[in-house]
Design a protein around this motif. Structure first.
Motif, PDB file in Angstrom:
ATOM      1  N   TYR A 176     122.402  77.088  29.570  1.00  0.00           N
ATOM      2  CA  TYR A 176     123.355  76.288  30.348  1.00  0.00           C
ATOM      3  C   TYR A 176     122.810  76.057  31.755  1.00  0.00           C
ATOM      4  CZ  TYR A 176     127.682  75.120  32.852  1.00  0.00           C
ATOM      5  OH  TYR A 176     128.633  74.521  33.639  1.00  0.00           O
ATOM      6  N   PHE A 200     124.900  65.316  27.237  1.00  0.00           N
ATOM      7  CA  PHE A 200     126.033  66.143  26.798  1.00  0.00           C
ATOM      8  C   PHE A 200     126.012  66.296  25.282  1.00  0.00           C
ATOM      9  CE2 PHE A 200     128.504  63.911  30.451  1.00  0.00           C
ATOM     10  CZ  PHE A 200     127.827  64.673  31.395  1.00  0.00           C
ATOM     11  N   LEU A 216     131.696  69.864  29.748  1.00  0.00           N
ATOM     12  CA  LEU A 216     130.419  70.556  29.956  1.00  0.00           C
ATOM     13  C   LEU A 216     130.603  71.746  30.884  1.00  0.00           C
ATOM     14  CD1 LEU A 216     127.309  70.656  29.616  1.00  0.00           C
ATOM     15  CD2 LEU A 216     127.172  69.290  31.710  1.00  0.00           C
ATOM     16  N   LEU A 228     132.902  68.761  23.204  1.00  0.00           N
ATOM     17  CA  LEU A 228     131.902  68.177  24.090  1.00  0.00           C
ATOM     18  C   LEU A 228     131.220  66.976  23.446  1.00  0.00           C
ATOM     19  CD1 LEU A 228     130.310  68.209  26.712  1.00  0.00           C
ATOM     20  CD2 LEU A 228     128.766  69.909  25.695  1.00  0.00           C
ATOM     21  N   GLY A 235     130.386  74.891  28.800  1.00  0.00           N
ATOM     22  CA  GLY A 235     128.928  74.987  28.771  1.00  0.00           C
ATOM     23  C   GLY A 235     128.392  76.385  28.559  1.00  0.00           C
TER      24      GLY A 235
END
Length: 423
Positions: A253, A294, A235, A372, A239
């Motif tokens: 984000y 996530f 992440l 992810l 991200g």
């Protein structure tokens, strides 16, 4: 909020609340700034690794020193070092001279200083309140920390998008200066018997024994270490890129980080009143709501749904954090607390540097969202395994009027004075 009646705790709380905002802000700023400069997730992973690797490598030494030296003085010194490092980085960015290798070198020095700060802070906090106010202090501290998780990413995103990263690092440097100034006037109380001084290796071994003999401690550390490797590292590394490609803006984000901060804040506030019979079992089960956030981000879920899922996961993590830290303080002898907390920090973060690098490589090879998404599933499995050990499931809270702190010998269970918590 009765813990705030203590002047020493107020100083510690105020300083760490302020510097916590800066820390939460910097995590986001690093990812956004490097992504804007190079467009490389690998570079983001490299910089984050530089901040984390020395922290992991030196935590055990930091724990020994924090049990040997005055914890307040150690924290002041490391605050000033970190203020200087991020002040320098702010100048480099402001004049357009900052390069990735600058961030790597500063990150290494920053992480090394933080390795001595964290164990000292864990050991100092219960010295600023009475024994029956420890969970209150942990809850208030947790609430302020999670407020930082809420405010920091939003502030960092605004600064990077609006005025640039230099301002963010300058603000962070200032927070460390204020924290050090507040610590100067702090007067901690004595707690527990003084530790017998031996060799460095013997004291490291003593701390490890305290962890090893408590299954609920090492199993929880291992579970969260794996969750950070599989879920949080991707992440933080990917991200900003996922947000830009999947949502058309890096601001989402920042919104995800802010939503998580709001959830953990709510969880910490709830923990002021909620004292479950089995705090580790309840906390670990609630933390299972964290990895689905996530996955939702990786799958490009609608923003409203993404925020709600992330918020719920944050509540679980916030509750777990307060109960976990309270359990450690109540059940670990004070002269071992910094060392055990160092093993906690090191164990939890040990795989994070590898996770940053691996996430960058896998993101480039198989896709950032896939990396992810799969990582979130593995993180969920890791946390679920954390609640399997019997000690974790059956560890009971310490009731009012019982011996709350393990000052000189085995702590007591809620069931009576003849059973060790290890049993």
């Amino acid at each position: 909020m009765r813990a705030l009646r203590n002047p020493s705790f107020r100083r510690l709380w105020a300083g760490q609340t302020l510097s916590g905002v800066g820390d939460a802000m910097v995590i986001v700023v690093l990812g956004l700034f490097v992504t804007q400069q190079t467009g490389s997730a690998t570079d983001v992973g490299l910089v984050l690794t530089a901040y984390t690797a020395p922290l992991v490598a030196l935590l055990l030494l930091g724990g020994v020193l924090a049990d040997r030296l005055p914890r307040r003085g150690l924290m002041i010194a490391t605050d000033l070092v970190r203020a200087g490092l991020h002040g320098l980085l702010a100048v480099l960015i402001a004049v357009g001279a900052a390069r990735v290798w600058h961030l790597v070198l500063i990150g290494i020095a920053f992480g090394a200083a933080e390795a001595f700060f964290r164990p000292a802070y864990t050991g100092l906090l219960p010295q600023t309140v009475s024994e029956d106010e420890i969970q209150d202090a942990q809850a208030v501290t947790g609430a302020s920390r999670e407020t930082a998780e809420l405010a920091g990413p939003a502030l960092g995103t605004v600064l990077v998008v609006g005025v640039g990263a230099a301002g963010a690092f300058a603000i962070d440097a200032l927070t460390f200066v204020v924290s050090a100034a507040l610590l100067v006037g702090l007067r901690p109380r004595e707690r527990g018997r003084p530790a017998a001084r031996t060799t460095l290796l013997a004291e490291l071994r003593e701390g490890w024994t305290a962890v090893r003999d408590r299954t609920w401690v090492w199993a929880t550390i291992l579970a969260f270490s794996a969750a950070l490797l599989f879920g949080l590292a991707p992440l933080w590394t990917l991200g900003a890129s996922i947000s830009e490609s999947g949502y058309g803006t890096i601001a989402i984000y920042g919104a995800v980080q802010t939503a998580f901060g709001a959830g953990t804040l709510a969880g910490s506030l709830l923990a002021v009143r909620w004292r479950p019979r089995y705090p580790m079992r309840t906390g670990t089960l609630l933390a299972l709501g964290w990895p689905p956030g996530f996955a939702a981000f990786a799958l490009g879920a609608p923003v409203v749904a993404l925020v709600i899922i992330t918020l719920v996961g944050g509540v679980g993590v916030g509750l777990f954090g307060v109960w976990w830290e309270t359990a450690l303080v109540e059940r670990i002898p004070p002269h071992l607390l910094s060392r055990v907390s160092a093993y906690d920090w090191m164990g939890s973060l040990a795989l994070l540097p590898a996770g940053f690098l691996l996430a960058g490589v896998l993101g480039a090879a198989v896709g950032e969202s896939l990396t992810l998404g799969v990582g979130s599933a593995l993180a969920l499995v890791a946390l679920a395994l954390g609640v399997v050990p019997r000690q974790t499931r059956t560890l009971a809270r310490i009731e009012p009027g019982q011996t709350a702190a393990n000052l000189d010998g085995p702590a007591l269970t809620a069931a009576g004075p003849h059973r060790s918590l290890v049993d």
